[in-house]
Design an enzyme around this catalytic site. Structure first.
Site, PDB file in Angstrom:
ATOM      1  N   TYR A   3       0.857  -1.183   0.000  1.00  0.00           N
ATOM      2  CA  TYR A   3       0.000   0.000   0.000  1.00  0.00           C
ATOM      3  C   TYR A   3       0.889   1.227   0.000  1.00  0.00           C
ATOM      4  CZ  TYR A   3       0.166   0.308   5.271  1.00  0.00           C
ATOM      5  OH  TYR A   3       0.534   0.399   6.593  1.00  0.00           O
ATOM      6  N   THR A   4       0.321   2.358  -0.446  1.00  0.00           N
ATOM      7  CA  THR A   4       1.132   3.569  -0.617  1.00  0.00           C
ATOM      8  C   THR A   4       1.490   4.220   0.711  1.00  0.00           C
ATOM      9  OG1 THR A   4      -0.920   4.818  -0.978  1.00  0.00           O
ATOM     10  CG2 THR A   4       0.286   4.051  -2.933  1.00  0.00           C
TER      11      THR A   4
ATOM     12  N   GLU B  29       1.775  -0.921  -6.246  1.00  0.00           N
ATOM     13  CA  GLU B  29       1.387  -0.044  -5.146  1.00  0.00           C
ATOM     14  C   GLU B  29      -0.117   0.169  -5.205  1.00  0.00           C
ATOM     15  OE1 GLU B  29       2.910   1.401  -2.637  1.00  0.00           O
ATOM     16  OE2 GLU B  29       5.059   1.221  -3.065  1.00  0.00           O
TER      17      GLU B  29
ATOM     18  N   HIS C 231       4.344  -7.062   0.746  1.00  0.00           N
ATOM     19  CA  HIS C 231       5.605  -6.414   1.110  1.00  0.00           C
ATOM     20  C   HIS C 231       6.056  -6.893   2.483  1.00  0.00           C
ATOM     21  CE1 HIS C 231       7.957  -2.313   1.078  1.00  0.00           C
ATOM     22  NE2 HIS C 231       8.733  -3.352   0.852  1.00  0.00           N
TER      23      HIS C 231
ATOM     24  N   ASP D  17       2.798  -3.633   5.146  1.00  0.00           N
ATOM     25  CA  ASP D  17       1.782  -3.470   4.112  1.00  0.00           C
ATOM     26  C   ASP D  17       1.715  -4.674   3.175  1.00  0.00           C
ATOM     27  OD1 ASP D  17       4.440  -2.351   3.334  1.00  0.00           O
ATOM     28  OD2 ASP D  17       3.488  -1.957   1.409  1.00  0.00           O
TER      29      ASP D  17
END
Length: 251
Positions: free
Chosen positions: A35-36, A99, A141, A151
């Protein structure tokens, strides 16, 4: 990257300068989902394309399902950082990074909209098909960088991906009261836990001692495969879920 055509036909192209050649491999064999962790998707997109950030990803998926490709799949994006899987430490060279726009744990951590997840599913299917990527190598990740990264987190709907043919999953064993391996424990049971985690791909040293690194890896495992409770304790549910994954592996 003059003449950049998207690998994914539905993607918009916005080229990031933050990339290089893949090392020691001709094509990727892994997908890593992130995730960003930023307040807005617009800000995240700009950051991934800013040369001063020294980070990038092959793709960005916005909340409305809009896909942006920033690095060609044939090139090495800078998304995974210090990471490992099955002993390989240059994850950037063997992976495609995606992402997913979400502000993350430090900014409220909302759920992931269905339109966004549908886009991620379609994107993963396309990438896996182009590169013959195995289901067991669609990872978080946090799987490849446990402790350093968390994330896309425990709210990410891995089950929805799996039901659509993306990734590897088994039903998580029910969480019940009972004994659990925990920091400070040692012996054959801890060694068996570490061995099973390593067999699946996690970077954990097999010492027979439940140290802090083991706890961190157990948390990463739970975040992906047993998200109902993420506490780093290897209870019966965690152990049975891990055993089930290993029994169903086809690499």
């Amino acid at each position: 990257m003059s003449g950049f055509l998207p690998d994914e036909p539905s993607a918009e192209v916005r080229v990031s300068p933050n990339f290089g050649p893949r090392r020691d491999t001709l094509k990727p064999d892994m997908i890593v989902l992130h995730y960003t962790g930023m307040a807005t998707g617009t800000g995240a997109e700009a950051w991934l394309c800013d040369p001063s950030s020294e980070v990038s990803s092959h793709y960005l998926v916005h909340e409305n399902g809009h896909i942006v490709q920033m690095v060609r799949e044939s090139d090495r994006a800078w998304h995974a950082g210090k990471s490992s899987w099955f002993g390989r430490t240059d994850i950037n060279s063997c992976s495609v990074g995606i992402e997913i726009v979400n502000p993350g744990h430090s900014l409220g951590y909302p759920g992931f909209p269905r339109r966004q997840i549908d886009a991620v599913i379609g994107l993963c299917k396309g990438i896996a098909g182009r590169h013959e990527i195995l289901a067991t190598r669609v990872l978080a990740h946090s799987d490849v960088a446990p402790g350093r990264k968390i994330d896309p987190g425990e709210k990410f709907p891995w089950a929805a991906l799996f039901e659509s043919g993306v990734g590897h999953l088994v039903p998580a064993a029910p969480v019940r009261r009972g004994a659990a391996l925990r920091p400070g424990d040692n012996g054959a049971d801890v060694e068996a836990l570490q061995s099973m985690l390593a067999l699946y791909g996690y970077g954990v040293e097999i010492t027979g001692i439940f140290d802090d690194q083991t706890r961190i890896v157990v948390e990463a495992f739970q975040r992906h495969f047993r998200p109902r409770r993420v506490d780093g304790l290897a209870d019966g549910s965690t152990m049975r879920t891990l055993q089930g994954l290993l029994a169903s592996v086809s690499r």
